[in-house]
Every structure is written in C-alpha cells, then in structure tokens.
Scaffold this motif. Structure first.
Motif, short mmCIF file in Angstrom:
data_model
loop_
_atom_site.label_atom_id
_atom_site.label_comp_id
_atom_site.label_asym_id
_atom_site.label_seq_id
_atom_site.Cartn_x
_atom_site.Cartn_y
_atom_site.Cartn_z
N VAL A 40 0.79 -1.14 -0.10
CA VAL A 40 -0.14 -0.02 -0.01
C VAL A 40 0.82 1.56 0.07
CG1 VAL A 40 -2.01 1.30 1.45
CG2 VAL A 40 -1.69 -1.05 1.05
N CYS A 41 0.61 2.35 -0.71
CA CYS A 41 1.19 3.74 -0.61
C CYS A 41 0.12 4.61 -0.82
CB CYS A 41 1.85 3.61 -2.05
SG CYS A 41 2.85 5.09 -2.27
N ILE A 42 0.28 5.50 -0.07
CA ILE A 42 -0.66 6.53 0.19
C ILE A 42 0.19 8.00 0.09
CG2 ILE A 42 -2.42 7.92 1.54
CD1 ILE A 42 -2.88 5.10 3.04
N HIS A 43 0.18 8.62 -0.84
CA HIS A 43 0.96 9.98 -1.00
C HIS A 43 0.16 10.83 -0.13
CE1 HIS A 43 3.73 8.23 -3.86
NE2 HIS A 43 2.71 7.82 -4.56
N SER A 46 -3.48 12.18 -1.09
CA SER A 46 -3.78 11.35 -2.24
C SER A 46 -4.79 9.95 -1.78
CB SER A 46 -2.63 11.03 -2.97
OG SER A 46 -2.26 12.22 -3.72
N ALA A 47 -5.28 9.32 -2.77
CA ALA A 47 -6.07 7.96 -2.41
C ALA A 47 -5.03 7.25 -2.07
CB ALA A 47 -6.81 7.70 -3.58
N ARG A 48 -5.59 5.93 -1.41
CA ARG A 48 -4.79 4.74 -1.07
C ARG A 48 -4.78 4.04 -2.31
NH1 ARG A 48 -7.45 0.11 2.37
NH2 ARG A 48 -6.68 -1.34 1.18
N THR A 50 -3.12 0.20 -3.84
CA THR A 50 -2.85 -1.24 -3.45
C THR A 50 -2.31 -1.71 -4.61
OG1 THR A 50 -4.60 -1.01 -1.90
CG2 THR A 50 -3.86 -3.21 -2.38
N HIS A 124 3.00 5.66 3.76
CA HIS A 124 1.92 6.57 4.12
C HIS A 124 2.40 7.88 4.64
CE1 HIS A 124 -2.15 7.32 6.43
NE2 HIS A 124 -2.09 8.21 5.50
N SER A 126 1.21 11.97 5.03
CA SER A 126 0.00 12.92 5.27
C SER A 126 0.67 14.46 5.38
CB SER A 126 -0.66 12.54 6.59
OG SER A 126 -1.39 11.42 6.43
#
Length: 142
Positions: A40-43, A46-48, A50, A124, A126
């Motif tokens: 999983v990568c969440i910039h 941005s959206a998650r 997978t 992840h 934020s």
C-alpha cells in the motif's frame, strides 16, 4: 539486466527509498517494494493505492517531473525480527512561480523481512498539521 538489491536492514531500504525519490529513479524505487499484492502507498493528500501496478504508476507520474527534493528528520523506529515501523517527518522543497518553500509531511513507512531481504510494504504520507507555509494548491508532494 538490473539485479534486485538484497537489503539486510529496514534502515538500508529506507535510505535507498529516499535516494531513489531524490533521483527520480523508478526502477530503483520499485525494486524496494515487496512483491506481495497487498502493498500500500498513500501519497500526501492522495487516495490509497494497493498493489505494485498502481504504486508504479503513481511514482512514474511523480518522477515525470524529475526527482523529489526531500529530506527527513525525527525518525522514530519500532522493530521486531520481521517487521519495522518508521515514523518520520519529510521536508519536501517545492519550487514554483513564487519561489521555493518547504512543506512538511508526517510519514509512516513499514518494512517486512522477506526471503528477498527487507522490503517496503507500506508508505503513508500525510501533510503535517497546518503550520505556515502550506503547500500550494494542486502541488504534488510525492
């Protein structure tokens, strides 16, 4: 043919991750991720994402403008024999029409020890709490 690196510590993967980000090196970046379908990568903002295909597409888009000017600080690491969780602050320098500014992001990177060595399973990011300056509207931090 590019050989997949074998990392013996989560810290060495993290160092390679930020090096690849600074250089805008997509093959190097993707060589650091676990081959597990559930990565999983969440910039920031941005959206998650997978899976490796979605993660690759996001980094390809980010790197289309070159590398990311990023520094890290204040790492807090919690490790066991097979999982390592790193929480840190990224300082991303964004250059635009109004000059340069540094935007901070709070990041959690999770690494797992696999048969192929340590690999990223989660990134992840934020935006940090609103403190001047804030990111320009529409800015892609990473």
């Amino acid at each position: 043919m590019r050989r997949t690196p074998l990392f013996d510590t989560a810290e060495s993967v993290e160092e390679a991750f930020y090096d690849a980000m600074r250089r805008g090196d997509l093959p190097a970046m993707m060589s650091l991720w676990s081959s597990d379908d559930e990565v999983v990568c969440i910039h920031p903002g941005s959206a998650r994402l997978t899976g490796l295909d979605a993660i690759r597409a996001s980094w390809e888009s980010i790197f289309s403008g070159g590398g990311v000017a990023v520094r890290t600080r204040d790492a807090v690491v919690q490790s066991s024999g097979v999982v390592s969780v790193h929480n840190l602050v990224e300082q991303v320098t964004i250059t635009g029409r109004m000059g340069s500014q540094v935007v901070e992001c709070v990041v959690t990177n999770v690494y797992a020890k696999t048969a192929a060595g340590w690999r990223i399973v989660l990134h992840h990011g934020s935006p940090a709490a609103e403190v001047e300056p804030s990111a320009p509207a529409g800015a892609v931090l990473h």
